[in-house]
Structures are given as structure tokens and as C-alpha cells.
Motif scaffolding. Sequence first.
Motif, PDB file in Angstrom:
ATOM      1  N   ASP A 239       0.855  -1.176   0.000  1.00 24.55           N
ATOM      2  CA  ASP A 239       0.000   0.000   0.000  1.00 24.55           C
ATOM      3  C   ASP A 239       0.893   1.228   0.000  1.00 24.55           C
ATOM      4  OD1 ASP A 239      -2.619   1.185   2.270  1.00 24.55           O
ATOM      5  OD2 ASP A 239      -1.892   1.951   0.358  1.00 24.55           O
ATOM      6  N   ALA A 240       0.783   2.033  -1.057  1.00 18.64           N
ATOM      7  CA  ALA A 240       1.651   3.208  -1.213  1.00 18.64           C
ATOM      8  C   ALA A 240       1.372   4.262  -0.156  1.00 18.64           C
ATOM      9  CB  ALA A 240       1.473   3.799  -2.606  1.00 18.64           C
ATOM     10  N   GLY A 241       0.149   4.314   0.372  1.00 18.58           N
ATOM     11  CA  GLY A 241      -0.195   5.320   1.373  1.00 18.58           C
ATOM     12  C   GLY A 241       0.147   4.918   2.798  1.00 18.58           C
ATOM     13  N   ALA A 242       0.543   3.672   2.999  1.00 23.96           N
ATOM     14  CA  ALA A 242       0.824   3.195   4.359  1.00 23.96           C
ATOM     15  C   ALA A 242       2.159   3.741   4.855  1.00 23.96           C
ATOM     16  CB  ALA A 242       0.842   1.671   4.393  1.00 23.96           C
ATOM     17  N   SER A 243       2.178   4.068   6.111  1.00 30.98           N
ATOM     18  CA  SER A 243       3.400   4.552   6.748  1.00 30.98           C
ATOM     19  C   SER A 243       4.149   3.363   7.330  1.00 30.98           C
ATOM     20  CB  SER A 243       3.038   5.550   7.850  1.00 30.98           C
ATOM     21  OG  SER A 243       4.181   5.873   8.597  1.00 30.98           O
ATOM     22  N   LYS A 244       5.435   3.300   7.073  1.00 32.57           N
ATOM     23  CA  LYS A 244       6.261   2.229   7.623  1.00 32.57           C
ATOM     24  C   LYS A 244       7.216   2.820   8.641  1.00 32.57           C
ATOM     25  CE  LYS A 244       6.136  -0.834   3.677  1.00 32.57           C
ATOM     26  NZ  LYS A 244       6.920  -1.619   2.754  1.00 32.57           N
ATOM     27  N   LEU A 245       7.305   2.170   9.781  1.00 27.00           N
ATOM     28  CA  LEU A 245       8.213   2.632  10.815  1.00 27.00           C
ATOM     29  C   LEU A 245       9.636   2.143  10.573  1.00 27.00           C
ATOM     30  CD1 LEU A 245       6.005   2.131  13.991  1.00 27.00           C
ATOM     31  CD2 LEU A 245       6.476   4.245  12.761  1.00 27.00           C
ATOM     32  N   THR A 246       9.771   0.993   9.955  1.00 28.54           N
ATOM     33  CA  THR A 246      11.095   0.463   9.670  1.00 28.54           C
ATOM     34  C   THR A 246      11.188   0.101   8.200  1.00 28.54           C
ATOM     35  OG1 THR A 246      10.440  -1.795  10.187  1.00 28.54           O
ATOM     36  CG2 THR A 246      11.351  -0.495  11.988  1.00 28.54           C
ATOM     37  N   ARG A 247      12.403   0.056   7.718  1.00 30.19           N
ATOM     38  CA  ARG A 247      12.650  -0.334   6.338  1.00 30.19           C
ATOM     39  C   ARG A 247      13.699  -1.433   6.324  1.00 30.19           C
ATOM     40  NH1 ARG A 247      14.198   5.340   4.449  1.00 30.19           N
ATOM     41  NH2 ARG A 247      13.079   6.144   6.186  1.00 30.19           N
ATOM     42  N   THR A 248      13.634  -2.282   5.335  1.00 27.69           N
ATOM     43  CA  THR A 248      14.620  -3.326   5.185  1.00 27.69           C
ATOM     44  C   THR A 248      16.004  -2.690   5.064  1.00 27.69           C
ATOM     45  OG1 THR A 248      13.008  -4.707   4.069  1.00 27.69           O
ATOM     46  CG2 THR A 248      15.335  -5.280   3.760  1.00 27.69           C
ATOM     47  N   GLY A 249      16.946  -3.252   5.818  1.00 24.21           N
ATOM     48  CA  GLY A 249      18.315  -2.761   5.740  1.00 24.21           C
ATOM     49  C   GLY A 249      18.629  -1.612   6.674  1.00 24.21           C
ATOM     50  N   THR A 250      17.672  -1.171   7.476  1.00 19.42           N
ATOM     51  CA  THR A 250      17.945  -0.091   8.419  1.00 19.42           C
ATOM     52  C   THR A 250      18.143  -0.677   9.806  1.00 19.42           C
ATOM     53  OG1 THR A 250      15.618   0.296   8.906  1.00 19.42           O
ATOM     54  CG2 THR A 250      16.586   1.593   7.133  1.00 19.42           C
ATOM     55  N   MET A 251      18.941   0.018  10.603  1.00 24.55           N
ATOM     56  CA  MET A 251      19.199  -0.447  11.959  1.00 24.55           C
ATOM     57  C   MET A 251      18.229   0.206  12.922  1.00 24.55           C
ATOM     58  SD  MET A 251      22.399  -0.015  14.426  1.00 24.55           S
ATOM     59  CE  MET A 251      21.600   0.667  15.855  1.00 24.55           C
ATOM     60  N   MET A 252      17.713  -0.599  13.822  1.00 19.84           N
ATOM     61  CA  MET A 252      16.845  -0.096  14.879  1.00 19.84           C
ATOM     62  C   MET A 252      17.520  -0.391  16.205  1.00 19.84           C
ATOM     63  SD  MET A 252      13.943   1.110  13.653  1.00 19.84           S
ATOM     64  CE  MET A 252      12.898   1.001  15.081  1.00 19.84           C
ATOM     65  N   GLY A 253      17.314   0.468  17.180  1.00 21.84           N
ATOM     66  CA  GLY A 253      17.842   0.194  18.502  1.00 21.84           C
ATOM     67  C   GLY A 253      18.817   1.253  18.968  1.00 21.84           C
ATOM     68  N   THR A 254      19.300   1.060  20.175  1.00 23.17           N
ATOM     69  CA  THR A 254      20.252   1.972  20.774  1.00 23.17           C
ATOM     70  C   THR A 254      21.652   1.504  20.431  1.00 23.17           C
ATOM     71  OG1 THR A 254      18.693   2.283  22.581  1.00 23.17           O
ATOM     72  CG2 THR A 254      20.946   3.010  22.969  1.00 23.17           C
ATOM     73  N   PRO A 255      22.457   2.330  19.793  1.00 22.88           N
ATOM     74  CA  PRO A 255      23.781   1.891  19.355  1.00 22.88           C
ATOM     75  C   PRO A 255      24.670   1.357  20.475  1.00 22.88           C
ATOM     76  CG  PRO A 255      23.220   3.965  18.329  1.00 22.88           C
ATOM     77  CD  PRO A 255      22.152   3.675  19.333  1.00 22.88           C
ATOM     78  N   SER A 256      24.527   1.861  21.680  1.00 23.52           N
ATOM     79  CA  SER A 256      25.364   1.380  22.783  1.00 23.52           C
ATOM     80  C   SER A 256      25.173  -0.116  23.029  1.00 23.52           C
ATOM     81  CB  SER A 256      25.031   2.130  24.070  1.00 23.52           C
ATOM     82  OG  SER A 256      25.328   3.486  23.942  1.00 23.52           O
ATOM     83  N   PHE A 257      24.019  -0.647  22.661  1.00 22.80           N
ATOM     84  CA  PHE A 257      23.711  -2.051  22.887  1.00 22.80           C
ATOM     85  C   PHE A 257      23.822  -2.883  21.617  1.00 22.80           C
ATOM     86  CE2 PHE A 257      21.488   0.379  26.115  1.00 22.80           C
ATOM     87  CZ  PHE A 257      21.862  -0.286  27.271  1.00 22.80           C
ATOM     88  N   ALA A 258      24.149  -2.253  20.505  1.00 28.64           N
ATOM     89  CA  ALA A 258      24.187  -2.947  19.217  1.00 28.64           C
ATOM     90  C   ALA A 258      25.485  -3.720  19.046  1.00 28.64           C
ATOM     91  CB  ALA A 258      24.030  -1.941  18.077  1.00 28.64           C
ATOM     92  N   ALA A 259      25.366  -4.942  18.569  1.00 28.08           N
ATOM     93  CA  ALA A 259      26.537  -5.762  18.268  1.00 28.08           C
ATOM     94  C   ALA A 259      27.241  -5.186  17.039  1.00 28.08           C
ATOM     95  CB  ALA A 259      26.102  -7.201  18.003  1.00 28.08           C
ATOM     96  N   PRO A 260      28.555  -5.360  16.955  1.00 19.96           N
ATOM     97  CA  PRO A 260      29.289  -4.818  15.819  1.00 19.96           C
ATOM     98  C   PRO A 260      28.715  -5.239  14.468  1.00 19.96           C
ATOM     99  CG  PRO A 260      30.819  -5.597  17.477  1.00 19.96           C
ATOM    100  CD  PRO A 260      29.441  -6.004  17.927  1.00 19.96           C
ATOM    101  N   GLU A 261      28.283  -6.499  14.355  1.00 20.68           N
ATOM    102  CA  GLU A 261      27.746  -6.950  13.069  1.00 20.68           C
ATOM    103  C   GLU A 261      26.447  -6.251  12.710  1.00 20.68           C
ATOM    104  OE1 GLU A 261      26.582 -10.198  16.111  1.00 20.68           O
ATOM    105  OE2 GLU A 261      28.252  -8.840  15.749  1.00 20.68           O
TER     106      GLU A 261
END
Length: 142
Positions: free
Chosen positions: A1-23
Amino acid sequence: DAGASKLTRTGTMMGTPSFAAPEQLQSAKHVDGRADLYSAGVILYRMLSGSFPFDDSSYERMLIAIVMHARRPLGEAAPHLPPALCRVVDRAVARDPDARYQSAAAFQAALRQTLRGAGWAGVSQQRVPTAPFIDMTPLNQT
């Protein structure tokens, strides 16, 4: 649906970087459950030392440090801790996923064995006091 809002996208990082694993910061293609074990290790590191394994005032420098630089060992950040406990947490926050615990069960077993060896076997068994129950049922208004 072109009108739908997406909170995340494929290939994007979510989360707090301090807790993110290097990979997670490098490529989402190579992320598996060991990244969650890394995050759990960071939580323990923070709880035990009061600091993060990588702590920088600059967001960009922190991301680079997580991916490329050596982390401060927990024993240096919290010299009062038993070395065996520091080794368990340091393994959980290893940069290389293959050097980390390969499962949550293995991580848990290492923590339990270390805590028993340090004489803390009953710590997780103790009952934590809870707040008294407060009845929040509204009073009848007549």
C-alpha cells in the motif's frame, strides 16, 4: 500500500547503538541470535560497572569504536568484581560473534557456574520484596 506509513525499512538499523553488536552496525545480513547475547552482555557490563563497554560523547565515534576498536575489559571498569565473572561478561561482548556464547543456554550456564563458584549461588533464588497491593477499584459514587 503506497499510502501506508512504515516505521522500519529493510536494511535499516533499529535500537540503541550502545547495545548494538558490531555486526548489526556493519550489515544486517550477518546478524543472528548472538547479537542479542551481545546486547545482554552490554546490559550486564553496564549494571556491574556503571559504564558502557564503548562510551563516547560523539555518536559517530562510538559507532566506529564498537566496530573497530578494543573495548575496555570489565575487570578494568570494575576491578572489584571476581575475574571469573568478568571473563563471562567479556566473552558475551566479544566483537567476533564466533567468540561469544553460541546460545542463551550456554551464556546462562556460564553465569550460573561462575556465580556458584563466587559463593553467590543463592542470589537468584532470593525472594525480592514487592510493594504492598493497592486496590485501585473505583469507589461507588452514589
